[in-house]
Design an enzyme around this catalytic site. Structure first.
Site, PDB file in Angstrom:
ATOM      1  N   SER A 209      49.653 -11.288  -3.533  1.00 41.73           N
ATOM      2  CA  SER A 209      50.871 -11.118  -2.743  1.00 41.73           C
ATOM      3  C   SER A 209      51.408  -9.711  -2.913  1.00 41.73           C
ATOM      4  O   SER A 209      51.003  -8.972  -3.813  1.00 41.73           O
ATOM      5  CB  SER A 209      51.946 -12.138  -3.174  1.00 41.73           C
ATOM      6  OG  SER A 209      52.363 -11.888  -4.502  1.00 41.73           O
TER       7      SER A 209
ATOM      8  N   ARG B  28      55.265  -7.281  -2.285  1.00 42.38           N
ATOM      9  CA  ARG B  28      56.701  -7.383  -2.027  1.00 42.38           C
ATOM     10  C   ARG B  28      57.306  -5.989  -2.013  1.00 42.38           C
ATOM     11  O   ARG B  28      56.741  -5.044  -2.560  1.00 42.38           O
ATOM     12  CB  ARG B  28      57.403  -8.237  -3.067  1.00 42.38           C
ATOM     13  CG  ARG B  28      57.316  -7.754  -4.495  1.00 42.38           C
ATOM     14  CD  ARG B  28      56.191  -8.398  -5.260  1.00 42.38           C
ATOM     15  NE  ARG B  28      56.103  -7.882  -6.613  1.00 42.38           N
ATOM     16  CZ  ARG B  28      56.807  -8.337  -7.620  1.00 42.38           C
ATOM     17  NH1 ARG B  28      57.672  -9.320  -7.422  1.00 42.38           N
ATOM     18  NH2 ARG B  28      56.657  -7.837  -8.831  1.00 42.38           N
TER      19      ARG B  28
ATOM     20  N   GLY C  78      43.929  -1.891  -9.291  1.00 46.50           N
ATOM     21  CA  GLY C  78      43.106  -0.708  -9.490  1.00 46.50           C
ATOM     22  C   GLY C  78      41.774  -0.742  -8.759  1.00 46.50           C
ATOM     23  O   GLY C  78      41.436  -1.717  -8.089  1.00 46.50           O
TER      24      GLY C  78
ATOM     25  N   HIS D 110      48.939   2.629 -10.404  1.00 44.67           N
ATOM     26  CA  HIS D 110      48.241   1.424 -10.848  1.00 44.67           C
ATOM     27  C   HIS D 110      49.330   0.498 -11.370  1.00 44.67           C
ATOM     28  O   HIS D 110      50.145   0.900 -12.203  1.00 44.67           O
ATOM     29  CB  HIS D 110      47.226   1.737 -11.951  1.00 44.67           C
ATOM     30  CG  HIS D 110      46.441   0.550 -12.378  1.00 44.67           C
ATOM     31  ND1 HIS D 110      45.981   0.389 -13.666  1.00 44.67           N
ATOM     32  CD2 HIS D 110      46.036  -0.556 -11.698  1.00 44.67           C
ATOM     33  CE1 HIS D 110      45.320  -0.752 -13.757  1.00 44.67           C
ATOM     34  NE2 HIS D 110      45.349  -1.344 -12.573  1.00 44.67           N
ATOM     35  N   ASP D 111      49.392  -0.726 -10.864  1.00 43.79           N
ATOM     36  CA  ASP D 111      50.533  -1.596 -11.184  1.00 43.79           C
ATOM     37  C   ASP D 111      50.742  -1.751 -12.683  1.00 43.79           C
ATOM     38  O   ASP D 111      51.888  -1.818 -13.153  1.00 43.79           O
ATOM     39  CB  ASP D 111      50.409  -2.964 -10.495  1.00 43.79           C
ATOM     40  CG  ASP D 111      49.056  -3.628 -10.667  1.00 43.79           C
ATOM     41  OD1 ASP D 111      48.251  -3.192 -11.524  1.00 43.79           O
ATOM     42  OD2 ASP D 111      48.783  -4.603  -9.929  1.00 43.79           O
ATOM     43  N   THR D 112      49.657  -1.752 -13.452  1.00 39.38           N
ATOM     44  CA  THR D 112      49.814  -1.890 -14.904  1.00 39.38           C
ATOM     45  C   THR D 112      50.480  -0.667 -15.512  1.00 39.38           C
ATOM     46  O   THR D 112      51.228  -0.777 -16.489  1.00 39.38           O
ATOM     47  CB  THR D 112      48.455  -2.135 -15.579  1.00 39.38           C
ATOM     48  OG1 THR D 112      47.768  -3.163 -14.874  1.00 39.38           O
ATOM     49  CG2 THR D 112      48.630  -2.563 -17.022  1.00 39.38           C
TER      50      THR D 112
ATOM     51  N   THR E  18      47.084 -11.888 -12.608  1.00 40.32           N
ATOM     52  CA  THR E  18      45.720 -12.261 -12.227  1.00 40.32           C
ATOM     53  C   THR E  18      44.733 -11.730 -13.254  1.00 40.32           C
ATOM     54  O   THR E  18      43.780 -12.401 -13.641  1.00 40.32           O
ATOM     55  CB  THR E  18      45.385 -11.707 -10.831  1.00 40.32           C
ATOM     56  OG1 THR E  18      46.351 -12.203  -9.890  1.00 40.32           O
ATOM     57  CG2 THR E  18      44.001 -12.124 -10.387  1.00 40.32           C
TER      58      THR E  18
ATOM     59  N   ASN F 221      40.482  -4.878 -20.376  1.00 38.12           N
ATOM     60  CA  ASN F 221      40.653  -5.698 -19.177  1.00 38.12           C
ATOM     61  C   ASN F 221      40.073  -7.082 -19.446  1.00 38.12           C
ATOM     62  O   ASN F 221      38.898  -7.205 -19.797  1.00 38.12           O
ATOM     63  CB  ASN F 221      39.912  -5.074 -17.991  1.00 38.12           C
ATOM     64  CG  ASN F 221      40.608  -3.840 -17.468  1.00 38.12           C
ATOM     65  OD1 ASN F 221      41.591  -3.935 -16.762  1.00 38.12           O
ATOM     66  ND2 ASN F 221      40.092  -2.665 -17.831  1.00 38.12           N
TER      67      ASN F 221
ATOM     68  N   GLY G  90      54.322 -11.296 -14.285  1.00 39.55           N
ATOM     69  CA  GLY G  90      54.539 -12.686 -13.872  1.00 39.55           C
ATOM     70  C   GLY G  90      54.083 -13.704 -14.888  1.00 39.55           C
ATOM     71  O   GLY G  90      54.688 -14.767 -15.042  1.00 39.55           O
TER      72      GLY G  90
END
Length: 476
Positions: free
Chosen positions: A18, A20, A84, A242-244, A265, A302, A411
């Protein structure tokens, strides 16, 4: 956020399932957030490949920008972060040559073995410092080269997913450092492209553009986008894209080194360091050195995260047996089952049916077979906690002293059972939250670029004042 005179920053945060658009603003030294728009992100099987639907995602992002404008907010900046390794290629006219292919596509199967016929694996790690995973950009590009993909012949530049969104907002093409570092194509010490790697694999050198750091203004919304969204001339700012990287920037901790688990995830477990750790021990332990905000390094492993559970939940829903997390997690906490599966086994990467794959694995390896959904969920979560324990043991061997606490962000920090199982497995306190760490780090890095925040330390102090983590102590 009722006052329409707010000066806000917008975070466009794209995850594997998803996306946002979230607004944030600083008030009395604290950050306040408002979700503006949420939308789905799906993988599309078309012909022989699995793609991301980039045009739909771009349109969804623009919808979020329009909704922010309609609320009357003054937008000071827009930052974009994504997962990534994945990328798009643009031609000399700025056209996208094809929808980006998903890292779960099978085109990289067997590619690491082929690449390491050319590269010395130890020397390669000593330069790039990246955990070898078939999904990495390096192997995706090498697969394209081996298969003589015509896109490579006409491409002008490679843009990672956040770079691609930014390019079509601003018209400026560049590569943000944190996302580029996931590629296995950067020199970890120099924080720039590893020309030796690119030359050895005979990849087109011109694909790799200017590396920019988080906190850099990438460009301003193009006139047509500014008009369409109603936002006007707004700066698009490079964050830890990169979201992390954005999530780790928002870890509300001060102990050194800061140990984190970005839980979603994927699970990304590690510590923040000033310089990369490029030892042979780190390579054998499968740790990676990825870029962070403020020039930091995220030394991490990871690990398959909640992907298995997410797939199970979607399968149950598809066959009319939908479970809510609020119901199934407490049920799982009450059952006893000792089965531990290796969550990173290729059998769980992208099976046709995850429940069947899990039960068959147990059957084929003489493990106790979960008998119901609660036992399946407990099996998955305690297997994750066991994997975290193994990762922390390896991590501690690479550090001068062992970590004393773990900060779970993202999350997955809402999964109380997994948090407790992790504290028990690691035998150290676990601090859970903030849930919206990625959006928080994204927004506050923009504020740092605009001079509202002076440095990473002040950024984390704001996070600590704004959000209170939940603490889990080991029950042993």
């Amino acid at each position: 956020m009722k006052d329409t005179n707010k000066n806000i920053y917008l975070a466009a945060d794209f995850g594997g399932g998803s996306g946002r658009v979230i607004a944030g603003f600083l008030l009395h030294g604290k950050l306040e957030l408002e979700e503006i728009h949420r939308f789905s992100n799906r993988q599309v099987k078309l012909g022989n490949h699995v793609y991301w639907d980039f045009p739909a995602l771009f349109e969804d992002m623009k919808t979020g920008l329009k909704l922010a404008a309609q609320k009357g907010y003054t937008v000071k900046g827009i930052g974009i972060d994504t997962w990534g390794v994945d990328f798009g290629l643009i031609d000399k006219n700025g056209n996208l040559l094809g929808n980006p292919i998903c890292y779960r596509d099978a085109r990289t199967d067997g590619m690491p073995a082929e690449v390491f016929k050319i590269l010395d694996e130890q020397k390669h790690y000593a330069a790039t410092g990246i955990q070898v995973m078939a999904i990495n950009t390096l192997f995706q590009l090498y697969s394209m080269k081996r298969n003589r993909d015509p896109q490579l012949e006409v491409a002008r530049q490679l843009l990672f997913m956040p770079d691609l969104f930014s390019y079509y907002l601003t018209g400026t093409a560049n590569n943000e450092y944190c996302i580029a570092s996931t590629s296995e194509l950067l020199d970890a010490k120099r924080r720039d492209w590893s020309q030796d790697t690119i030359h050895a694999l005979e990849l087109p050198e011109h694909l790799f553009g200017e590396i920019i750091q988080p906190g850099t203004i990438r460009g301003t919304l193009k006139e047509d986008i500014a008009r369409e969204t109603g936002l006007g001339a707004v700066d698009v700012i490079a964050v830890g894209s990169h979201d992390t990287a954005s999530a780790v920037a928002a870890v509300p901790a001060t102990e050194a080194p800061i140990a984190f688990l970005s839980s979603g995830t994927w699970s990304l477990l590690g510590v923040e360091t000033d310089e990369p750790i490029l030892t042979e021990e780190a390579r054998k332990a499968e740790f990676t050195n990825e870029g962070g905000v403020g020039g930091r390094i995220r030394f991490l492993q990871n690990i398959t995260g909640l992907w298995i559970l997410q797939r199970l939940m979607s399968e149950w829903k598809a066959r009319g047996e939908e479970q809510s997390y609020d119901a199934i997690i407490p049920q799982a906490a009450e059952v006893e089952i000792n089965t531990i599966i290796p969550v990173d086994d290729p059998e769980f990467m992208n099976p046709e049916n995850m429940e069947t794959a899990l039960l068959n694995y147990c059957r084929n390896h003489a493990l106790p077979i979960p008998q119901n959904k609660a036992e399946i969920v407990k099996c998955v979560l305690q297997s994750l906690a066991s994997k975290y324990q193994q990762a922390v043991e390896k991590l501690n061997r690479c550090l001068p002293s062992p970590i004393r606490q773990l900060n779970i962000i993202g999350g997955g920090s809402q999964n109380k059972l997994l948090n407790q199982l992790t504290a028990d497995a690691l035998n150290i306190p676990v601090y859970a939250g903030p849930v919206e760490a990625t959006a928080i780090g994204n927004i506050l890095t923009q504020a740092m670029a605009k001079g509202e925040i002076s440095n990473l330390q002040e950024l984390r102090e704001i996070v600590s004042r704004s959000f209170t983590p939940q603490v889990y102590y080991p029950k042993k």
